[in-house]
Write a protein that holds these residues in place. Structure first.
Motif, mmCIF file in Angstrom:
data_model
loop_
_atom_site.group_PDB
_atom_site.id
_atom_site.type_symbol
_atom_site.label_atom_id
_atom_site.label_comp_id
_atom_site.label_asym_id
_atom_site.label_seq_id
_atom_site.Cartn_x
_atom_site.Cartn_y
_atom_site.Cartn_z
ATOM 1 N N CYS A 68 0.826 -1.217 0.000
ATOM 2 C CA CYS A 68 0.000 0.000 0.000
ATOM 3 C C CYS A 68 0.856 1.262 0.000
ATOM 4 O O CYS A 68 0.680 2.156 0.836
ATOM 5 N N SER B 270 -1.972 3.025 -3.532
ATOM 6 C CA SER B 270 -2.770 3.149 -2.306
ATOM 7 C C SER B 270 -3.892 4.180 -2.449
ATOM 8 O O SER B 270 -4.978 4.011 -1.870
ATOM 9 N N ALA C 4 -7.934 3.635 -1.822
ATOM 10 C CA ALA C 4 -8.725 4.476 -0.920
ATOM 11 C C ALA C 4 -9.912 5.090 -1.647
ATOM 12 O O ALA C 4 -11.041 5.122 -1.114
ATOM 13 N N ARG D 282 0.143 -4.778 3.803
ATOM 14 C CA ARG D 282 1.353 -3.981 3.986
ATOM 15 C C ARG D 282 2.500 -4.574 3.169
ATOM 16 O O ARG D 282 2.721 -5.788 3.180
ATOM 17 N N ASP E 87 0.777 3.677 2.933
ATOM 18 C CA ASP E 87 -0.345 4.599 3.121
ATOM 19 C C ASP E 87 -1.609 3.758 3.247
ATOM 20 O O ASP E 87 -2.327 3.526 2.275
ATOM 21 N N LEU E 88 -1.874 3.286 4.453
ATOM 22 C CA LEU E 88 -2.962 2.338 4.695
ATOM 23 C C LEU E 88 -4.261 3.091 4.984
ATOM 24 O O LEU E 88 -4.331 3.842 5.959
ATOM 25 N N PRO E 89 -5.288 2.920 4.156
ATOM 26 C CA PRO E 89 -6.538 3.669 4.341
ATOM 27 C C PRO E 89 -7.215 3.332 5.669
ATOM 28 O O PRO E 89 -7.321 2.161 6.040
ATOM 29 N N ASP E 90 -7.672 4.349 6.366
ATOM 30 C CA ASP E 90 -8.407 4.170 7.609
ATOM 31 C C ASP E 90 -9.893 4.319 7.308
ATOM 32 O O ASP E 90 -10.518 5.362 7.530
ATOM 33 N N LEU E 91 -10.460 3.243 6.770
ATOM 34 C CA LEU E 91 -11.853 3.241 6.341
ATOM 35 C C LEU E 91 -12.533 1.989 6.882
ATOM 36 O O LEU E 91 -11.901 0.929 6.998
ATOM 37 N N PRO E 92 -13.814 2.055 7.182
ATOM 38 C CA PRO E 92 -14.492 0.916 7.820
ATOM 39 C C PRO E 92 -14.562 -0.326 6.940
ATOM 40 O O PRO E 92 -14.659 -1.443 7.472
ATOM 41 N N GLU F 108 -9.811 -3.651 5.453
ATOM 42 C CA GLU F 108 -9.081 -4.396 6.475
ATOM 43 C C GLU F 108 -7.597 -4.394 6.127
ATOM 44 O O GLU F 108 -7.216 -4.655 4.987
ATOM 45 N N THR F 109 -6.767 -4.124 7.115
ATOM 46 C CA THR F 109 -5.319 -4.096 6.915
ATOM 47 C C THR F 109 -4.712 -5.441 7.303
ATOM 48 O O THR F 109 -5.028 -5.988 8.364
#
Length: 339
Positions: free
Chosen positions: A176, A182, A186, A201, A208-213, A216-217
């Motif tokens: 990402c 990435s 997103a 990862r 740049d890992l999306p923080d979205l509901p 999943e990371t």
């Protein structure tokens, strides 16, 4: 060969701690040499989590902190091998000790080709046809004496049986970083809130890992665990990379009939062939359109999966690996004959 060869490689990192395409290609081409009875060692040039020598798929890996005598190992080698940033130093030792040098080329960046030109390379291995063509253009500017004595194309080997699994439901991006796409992941996740996405990862690059509901990371994954932890959960793989000289994860995914949507880099066009679904990474509307078509049209998905399966079969690495092992043995034979 009358006796097993001692093949010594110098690279910056290796699995299971560092899992990127270059390192897994290296593993893929060293394994058959071990299978032919040769002694293969990989010496690491950068400090990492491991401090003791270990075996990885039959290959002996020697971390930087484990041994201090790489130069002695290089001197006693029958063949030296390297890639990426370790080529200049390894080539210097090869010249000093009179050992044949094998260079594995993973990109067409000018330093890669220039380092190879300066190294007195006995065998240059390119990961794609287009990479070999680029090298020909580069070496046209140089005298014949600095060109590699021999060239070979070995596509990053993926043994389909080792990656085959039943696909899952997620739309997945592996690595990402912005260069790998990435921002595309997103944007798609925001536009498609009801769709599950998987963000894996990567081994390198700013992540740049999306923080979205609905994203999943997944942490960095050893290549041997990719089928279970990633591909078994993936329905479509995204490869909106700005640059790929080949694109190994796309080939791994196709072993499980997983369709791949990709930005049309030269490497991805060659590796995915007619199985690839190509869209420009700057055209988010286009990526959303083709992704929604795959996810909502069962007939279209089955056809894409069938093309992926066929391309995976076309990329069987047996002939490439046979030619590679023969070439390494011939390089060693040629040196022995000169003694």
């Amino acid at each position: 060969m009358s006796k097993p060869l001692r093949i010594v490689a110098r690279v910056h990192a290796m699995p299971p701690h560092h899992n990127a395409g270059a390192e897994h290609m290296l593993v893929g081409i060293l394994r058959p040499l071990v299978g032919r009875g040769h002694n293969v060692e990989v010496w690491l040039s950068q400090h990492g989590p491991a401090s003791e020598a270990y075996n990885y798929q039959g290959i002996r890996v020697i971390p930087l902190a484990a041994r201090l005598d790489f130069s002695a190992a290089a001197r006693s080698a029958d063949v030296l091998l390297s890639h990426l940033e370790c080529v200049p130093s390894t080539a210097s030792l090869a010249r000093g000790f009179g050992r044949p040098m094998v260079v594995v080329c993973h990109n067409d960046h000018r330093p890669t080709l220039r380092d190879m030109a300066a190294g007195g390379t006995s065998l240059a291995v390119f990961n794609s046809q287009w990479m070999q063509a680029e090298s020909e253009l580069f070496f046209a500017e140089y005298p014949t004496s600095v060109r590699p004595a021999r060239q070979l194309v070995v596509r990053p080997p993926v043994l389909a049986d080792e990656y085959r699994t039943k696909p899952g439901k997620a739309v997945t991006l592996i690595n990402c970083s912005p260069e790998k796409g990435s921002l595309v992941l997103a944007d798609l996740a925001r536009r498609m809130p009801d769709q599950q996405f998987l963000a894996v990862r990567g081994a390198y690059g700013e992540q740049d890992l999306p923080d979205l509901p609905n994203v999943e990371t997944v942490d960095h994954v050893d290549g041997q665990q990719m089928p279970e932890r990633v591909y078994s959960r993936t329905r479509v793989l995204l490869m909106p990379s700005a640059y790929e000289s080949w694109g190994r994860v796309g080939v791994e995914a196709m072993a499980s009939d997983i369709p791949v949507i990709a930005h049309p880099t030269r490497g991805l066009c060659e590796s995915l062939g007619e199985a690839g679904i190509f869209a420009d990474r700057n055209d988010i509307d286009g990526w959303q359109a083709v992704l929604e078509r795959l996810l909502t049209d069962p007939v279209e998905y089955r056809l894409a999966a069938k093309r992926a399966r066929a391309r995976s079969a076309e990329l069987d690495p047996t002939s490439d690996l046979d030619a590679w092992c023969d070439a390494v043995e011939e390089v060693a034979d040629a040196r022995a004959a000169q003694r």
